[in-house]
Write a protein that holds these residues in place. Structure first.
Motif, short mmCIF file in Angstrom:
data_model
loop_
_atom_site.label_atom_id
_atom_site.label_comp_id
_atom_site.label_asym_id
_atom_site.label_seq_id
_atom_site.Cartn_x
_atom_site.Cartn_y
_atom_site.Cartn_z
N VAL A 1 7.09 -5.23 -4.68
CA VAL A 1 6.13 -6.34 -4.51
C VAL A 1 5.07 -5.95 -4.64
O VAL A 1 4.21 -7.14 -4.63
CB VAL A 1 5.99 -5.81 -2.95
N MET A 2 4.71 -5.03 -5.36
CA MET A 2 2.87 -4.52 -6.16
C MET A 2 2.77 -5.60 -7.68
O MET A 2 2.14 -5.84 -7.76
CB MET A 2 3.17 -3.44 -6.13
N VAL A 3 3.64 -5.37 -7.83
CA VAL A 3 4.11 -5.76 -9.53
C VAL A 3 3.90 -7.27 -9.16
O VAL A 3 2.90 -8.57 -9.55
CB VAL A 3 5.64 -5.85 -9.92
N ALA A 4 4.69 -8.16 -7.68
CA ALA A 4 4.57 -9.55 -7.26
C ALA A 4 3.29 -9.88 -7.63
O ALA A 4 2.61 -11.04 -7.68
CB ALA A 4 5.44 -10.31 -6.21
N ALA A 5 2.15 -9.34 -6.62
CA ALA A 5 1.08 -9.27 -5.91
C ALA A 5 0.35 -9.33 -7.62
O ALA A 5 -0.69 -10.35 -7.63
CB ALA A 5 0.28 -8.21 -5.09
N LEU B 1 -6.77 -11.74 -2.14
CA LEU B 1 -5.53 -11.09 -3.49
C LEU B 1 -4.08 -9.74 -2.85
O LEU B 1 -3.80 -9.56 -2.92
CB LEU B 1 -6.51 -11.32 -4.62
N PHE B 2 -6.35 -8.64 -2.62
CA PHE B 2 -5.53 -7.15 -2.69
C PHE B 2 -5.64 -6.80 -1.21
O PHE B 2 -6.24 -5.73 -0.51
CB PHE B 2 -5.61 -6.63 -3.46
N SER B 3 -4.51 -7.30 0.27
CA SER B 3 -5.02 -7.21 0.93
C SER B 3 -5.23 -6.05 1.10
O SER B 3 -6.35 -5.57 2.80
CB SER B 3 -4.21 -7.64 2.05
N GLU C 1 -1.32 -1.61 -19.06
CA GLU C 1 -0.66 -1.90 -18.70
C GLU C 1 -0.71 -1.05 -16.68
O GLU C 1 -0.36 -0.18 -16.12
CB GLU C 1 0.12 -0.01 -19.02
N PRO C 2 -1.01 -2.72 -16.32
CA PRO C 2 -1.25 -2.83 -14.74
C PRO C 2 0.32 -2.11 -14.27
O PRO C 2 -0.10 -2.11 -12.91
CB PRO C 2 -1.36 -4.25 -14.23
N SER C 3 1.43 -3.03 -14.84
CA SER C 3 2.43 -2.95 -13.39
C SER C 3 2.80 -0.71 -13.63
O SER C 3 3.94 -1.64 -12.69
CB SER C 3 3.27 -3.73 -14.29
N GLY D 1 -8.94 9.03 -3.12
CA GLY D 1 -7.70 10.41 -3.65
C GLY D 1 -6.64 10.06 -2.22
O GLY D 1 -5.43 10.83 -2.30
N THR D 2 -6.89 9.37 -1.93
CA THR D 2 -6.31 9.33 -0.48
C THR D 2 -5.16 8.09 -0.21
O THR D 2 -4.50 7.44 0.28
CB THR D 2 -6.70 9.01 0.85
N LEU D 3 -5.43 7.14 -1.25
CA LEU D 3 -4.62 5.89 -1.40
C LEU D 3 -3.13 6.18 -2.43
O LEU D 3 -2.80 7.30 -3.39
CB LEU D 3 -5.64 4.90 -2.63
N SER D 4 -2.47 5.40 -2.29
CA SER D 4 -0.95 5.47 -3.11
C SER D 4 -0.95 5.43 -4.56
O SER D 4 -2.09 4.04 -4.60
CB SER D 4 -0.08 4.23 -2.26
N GLY D 5 0.00 5.32 -4.90
CA GLY D 5 -0.29 4.99 -6.36
C GLY D 5 -0.66 3.38 -6.75
O GLY D 5 -1.27 2.94 -7.63
N GLY D 6 -0.21 3.01 -6.24
CA GLY D 6 -0.22 1.42 -6.65
C GLY D 6 -1.48 1.10 -5.89
O GLY D 6 -1.98 -0.50 -6.23
N GLN D 7 -1.96 1.49 -4.66
CA GLN D 7 -3.02 0.58 -3.93
C GLN D 7 -4.33 1.36 -5.24
O GLN D 7 -5.45 0.38 -5.26
CB GLN D 7 -3.57 1.51 -2.78
#
Length: 235
Positions: free
Chosen positions: A169-173, A121-123, A161-163, A134-140
């Motif tokens: 594109v992340m909201v769609a996932a 689901l979350f490739s 508040e997940p979105s 700590g190195t991930l983007s906000g979306g990740q």
């Protein structure tokens, strides 16, 4: 359709502030229910009260027929409730793999199968498997917070508040993942993005100033312009 979660006249204080002043609603089993309202209405406080992070001063809460109000958070979690907080709760020095290992209730074949499903689901998380949080983007980070709750077969997920802050594109996932859960897990979803909520939720609860003001289907809300204008500020 039977209820999985029920709140009856719940009141909660944070310090001296009276946040929840009478919240009453049911969450039907096997559905996604959206908890809507303006900023400051008490949505996050409702989830935190269900999860035992805040203790209600009055009212009662049932989960799967068991009274849970006043119980410690770890006990409520073990009953089968997962929680995705608004602040995500990502540990900056732990890798994605370590976050997922910590989240697992067991490392059996069923959990490993579910982990594989979550990573499909979350490739992005699969690609970042060995990266520190700590190195991930906000979306990740948001995807990781949600994935931790998905990896166990919780009967109920509370998602706050997940979105928020996610790219389209992340909201769609996220929408795809929530729709994939329908039927096997019940979800209570706090969401400011009403359009997004309408794509996944069949039921809706609106709270205003700490009180329940509406409880019905998403289809009914879609047709009620006065209700949306009055409590959500949209038309």
């Amino acid at each position: 359709m039977s209820e999985l979660l029920r709140l009856e006249a719940v009141q909660t204080y944070i310090g001296q502030f009276h946040i929840l002043k009478g919240v009453t609603f049911e969450v039907p089993r096997g559905t996604v229910t959206a908890l809507l309202g303006r900023n400051g209405a008490g949505k996050t406080t409702t989830l935190r009260t269900v999860m035992g992070l805040l203790r209600p001063s009055a009212g009662r809460i049932w989960f799967n027929g068991t009274e849970i109000h006043g119980r410690p958070t770890h006990v409520i979690s073990r009953l089968g409730i997962g929680y995705v907080p608004e602040d995500m709760g990502i540990f900056p020095n732990l890798t994605v793999a370590e976050h997922m290992q910590l989240a697992m209730h067991a490392e059996d074949a069923m959990t490993r199968e579910r982990l594989a499903w979550v990573l499909d689901l979350f490739s992005d998380l699969k690609k970042a498997w060995r990266k520190p949080g700590g190195t991930l983007s906000g979306g990740q980070k948001q995807m990781l917070a949600i994935a931790r709750a998905y990896v166990n077969r919780n009967a109920l997920l509370l998602i706050d508040e997940p979105s928020k802050g996610l790219a389209p594109v992340m909201v769609a996932a996220l929408i795809d993942s929530l729709n994939a859960l329908k039927g096997e897990t019940t979800v209570l979803l706090v969401e400011q993005n009403v359009i997004m909520a309408a794509q996944v939720a069949s039921h809706v609860v609106i709270i205003d100033d700490g009180r329940t003001v509406h409880h019905g289907t998403m289809a009914e809300l879609a047709q009620d312009e006065a209700l949306k204008r009055r409590y959500l500020g949209i038309a």
